[in-house]
Design a protein around this motif. Structure first.
Motif, PDB file in Angstrom:
ATOM      1  N   ALA A 186       0.853  -1.194   0.000  1.00 35.53           N
ATOM      2  CA  ALA A 186       0.000   0.000   0.000  1.00 35.53           C
ATOM      3  C   ALA A 186       0.883   1.236   0.000  1.00 35.53           C
ATOM      4  O   ALA A 186       0.713   2.135   0.820  1.00 35.53           O
ATOM      5  N   THR A 214       4.957  -7.343  -7.918  1.00 29.45           N
ATOM      6  CA  THR A 214       5.911  -7.693  -6.862  1.00 29.45           C
ATOM      7  C   THR A 214       6.230  -9.163  -7.095  1.00 29.45           C
ATOM      8  O   THR A 214       5.773 -10.035  -6.371  1.00 29.45           O
ATOM      9  N   HIS A 230      10.240  -6.581  -5.016  1.00 29.69           N
ATOM     10  CA  HIS A 230      10.051  -5.667  -3.883  1.00 29.69           C
ATOM     11  C   HIS A 230      11.148  -5.962  -2.852  1.00 29.69           C
ATOM     12  O   HIS A 230      11.355  -7.122  -2.496  1.00 29.69           O
ATOM     13  N   ARG A 289       6.943   2.174   2.474  1.00 30.55           N
ATOM     14  CA  ARG A 289       7.693   1.181   1.701  1.00 30.55           C
ATOM     15  C   ARG A 289       8.062  -0.045   2.533  1.00 30.55           C
ATOM     16  O   ARG A 289       8.594  -1.023   1.995  1.00 30.55           O
TER      17      ARG A 289
HETATM   18 FE1  SF4 Z   1       2.783   0.233  -6.189  1.00 28.50          FE
HETATM   19 FE2  SF4 Z   1       4.924  -1.400  -6.289  1.00 28.50          FE
HETATM   20 FE3  SF4 Z   1       4.166  -0.251  -3.946  1.00 28.50          FE
HETATM   21 FE4  SF4 Z   1       2.661  -2.214  -5.061  1.00 28.50          FE
HETATM   22  S1  SF4 Z   1       4.772  -2.390  -4.252  1.00 28.50           S
HETATM   23  S2  SF4 Z   1       1.907  -0.306  -4.149  1.00 28.50           S
HETATM   24  S3  SF4 Z   1       2.920  -1.758  -7.244  1.00 28.50           S
HETATM   25  S4  SF4 Z   1       4.937   0.789  -5.796  1.00 28.50           S
END
Ligand code: SF4
Ligand code: 5AD
Length: 475
Positions: A196, A238, A274, A313
């Motif tokens: 998110a 991801t 990710h 993040r």
């Molecule tokens: Fe957007 Fe990547 Fe974050 Fe998912 S992980 S919310 S696709 S930036």
């Protein structure tokens, strides 16, 4: 360095290659799909794709669905009975571009059906019919399985047809996929996103994460190998949070090893990873397995921990750098690329400086950098502390110049080295071939040989620029 979307890695080319597959950048020139025979009375379609590699591959799958229904691919957009736009809404500019493109069809000939697919469709929904009343189909990526039904409704006279469900727990499986690149095949293993990040529309436009069964992934990979593909690129927003929903329960590293073991597959890549799901096991799998390519696209977004927190993040600067140290400690010489956003609300000069020092510390081979763009349905759009446009532009320019120097230095250290290159394009005017190393670097080279497309050749690097290498074929 260019700009891009969360998936994909066709980063290093700069503009130095000709005629390669659709790149990943969301502000790239749209990729066109059509180019079929124009005989027969079947209805024809044309797809114009904006955005990331996930979109490029979705368009290939939509083309497959339409071909299976008896449609044929039109040679030009003008002649198509069904004109589809597969859209991107990651930044405002991307969304504006789609609307301006749609504007060109305001006076489309009677009988021509215009459809909007993808992220903008999901985000704007019915609004699209209001803004562009000549559009009659709006369908988000999580509803592509329903496309045949939707197309049927249109064929039987439907005027405004929509597919916008997100609550699907299935992925989009197709019988046929029409692939546009003869050497590298995309293969989606996971759709949607469960993160998110506060700036990002993707969880809204692509819905929650859904992994495909490993059997389905592996049988598709086997079919690709049998069809002659040498390189497979596994896709997902991801990709490394893949978790096999079948009883085998493979994690991403285990799946990588199994795809790499398929006869005929020489290279396996994947994007986008990710950082939170990036494990040592993945590094070990790549180190152990010749077919697994030593390139990781690992979006960092910012070098400042407070900004990373505001972005949601889920990692700190130090945790990110820890993962980079695993990669730098590996036996293979990994190439690393990333995405960065500058001018996130609240980003101070000191925060920005942290991003610059992170670039120096990591030594990326490519960076996709963006000015923060507030998006609807994202929590960051209500944050205070907006950075003025001028400030964002200045930071972006500083960052890109620093990164250009880093890339040039890194590439210069490669002069004299030999790489195996999969040749994917030919520039007739320059008499040059181009291809990629396993580390995804672009190499331009001359050769005595006639046709090298799709071949693996060894090239010795003789010159280096910030975005690509130049070399001579040695075998
Ligand atoms: Fe957007 Fe990547 Fe974050 Fe998912 S992980 S919310 S696709 S930036
Ligand atoms: N503004 C600017 N850049 C964004 N990205 C995603 N959302 C935004 C936004 N609102 C960037 C991130 C992501 C890449 C695909 O696009 O860097 O990794």
């Amino acid at each position: 360095m260019g700009k891009a979307f969360d998936v994909g890695i066709d980063v290093l080319a700069g503009g130095s290659t000709a005629g390669t597959a659709p790149a990943r950048a969301s502000d790239m020139e749209p990729a066109m799909q059509g180019s079929g025979d124009s005989a027969g009375a079947a209805k024809s379609f044309y797809i114009e794709t904006f955005g990331c590699q996930m979109n490029a591959h979705d368009s290939e799958r939509v083309a497959g669905v339409l071909l299976a229904r008896g449609y044929r691919a039109a040679t030009t957009a003008a002649e198509a009975d069904l004109m589809l736009y597969n859209t991107c809404s990651i930044r405002e500019k991307a969304a504006q571009k789609v609307f301006s493109r749609l504007g060109e069809y305001r006076y489309a000939p009677k009988g021509k059906v215009i459809g909007v697919l993808g992220c903008l469709a999901q985000q704007e929904g019915e609004e699209i019919f209001e803004r562009a009343p000549w559009v009659s189909l709006v369908c988000g990526s999580a509803s592509y399985r329903k496309l045949p039904e939707l197309v049927e409704q249109l064929e039987s006279g439907g005027r405004r047809v929509m597919g916008l469900d997100l609550d699907t727990d299935e992925t989009f499986e197709t019988e046929i996929t029409r692939r546009d690149n003869p050497f590298r095949a995309y293969l989606t293993i996971i759709e949607g996103c469960n993160y998110a990040c506060s700036y990002c529309v993707v969880p809204h436009t692509r819905g929650p994460e859904r992994s495909r069964h490993s059997d389905a992934v592996l049988s598709e990979a086997r079919r690709l190998a049998e069809a002659g593909y040498k390189e497979i690129q596994l896709l997902g927003q991801t990709v490394n949070s893949y978790r096999d929903p079948s009883a085998r329960g493979l994690n991403f590293a285990a799946l990588l090893r199994e795809v790499a073991a398929i006869d005929g597959i020489r290279r396996v890549r994947f994007t986008t990873s990710h950082p939170n799901d990036f494990t040592r096991e993945i590094v070990e799998a790549i180190d152990d397995t010749p077919e697994l390519c030593e390139h990781i696209h690992l979006p960092v977004q910012s070098g400042s921990t407070p900004i990373l927190r505001a972005m949601r993040r889920t990692y700190t600067r130090e945790e990110y750098l820890q993962k980079i140290s695993w990669l730098r400690g590996a036996r293979k010489d990994f190439s690393l690329t990333t995405d960065v956003i500058v001018g996130f609300p609240g980003e101070t000069e000191a925060d920005f400086e942290e991003t610059i020092t992170l670039l120096d510390t990591v030594g990326y081979d490519g960076v996709f950098s963006f000015m923060y763009s507030p998006r609807p349905n994202t929590s960051a759009s209500s944050l205070v502390g907006a950075v003025p446009e001028e400030g964002k532009k200045r930071r972006l320019a500083i960052l890109q110049e620093r990164q250009r120097q880093i890339q040039l230095c890194r590439n210069e250290t490669l002069i004299g080295r030999e790489f195996e290159v999969l040749v994917d394009s030919h520039h007739a005017a320059r008499g040059q071939w181009a291809g990629r190393t396993a580390s995804n670097r672009v190499v331009n080279f001359v050769s005595e040989r006639e046709n090298l497309l799709g071949e693996f050749v060894f090239v010795k690097v003789t010159r280096a620029g910030p975005n690509s290498l130049v070399g001579e074929q040695i075998s």
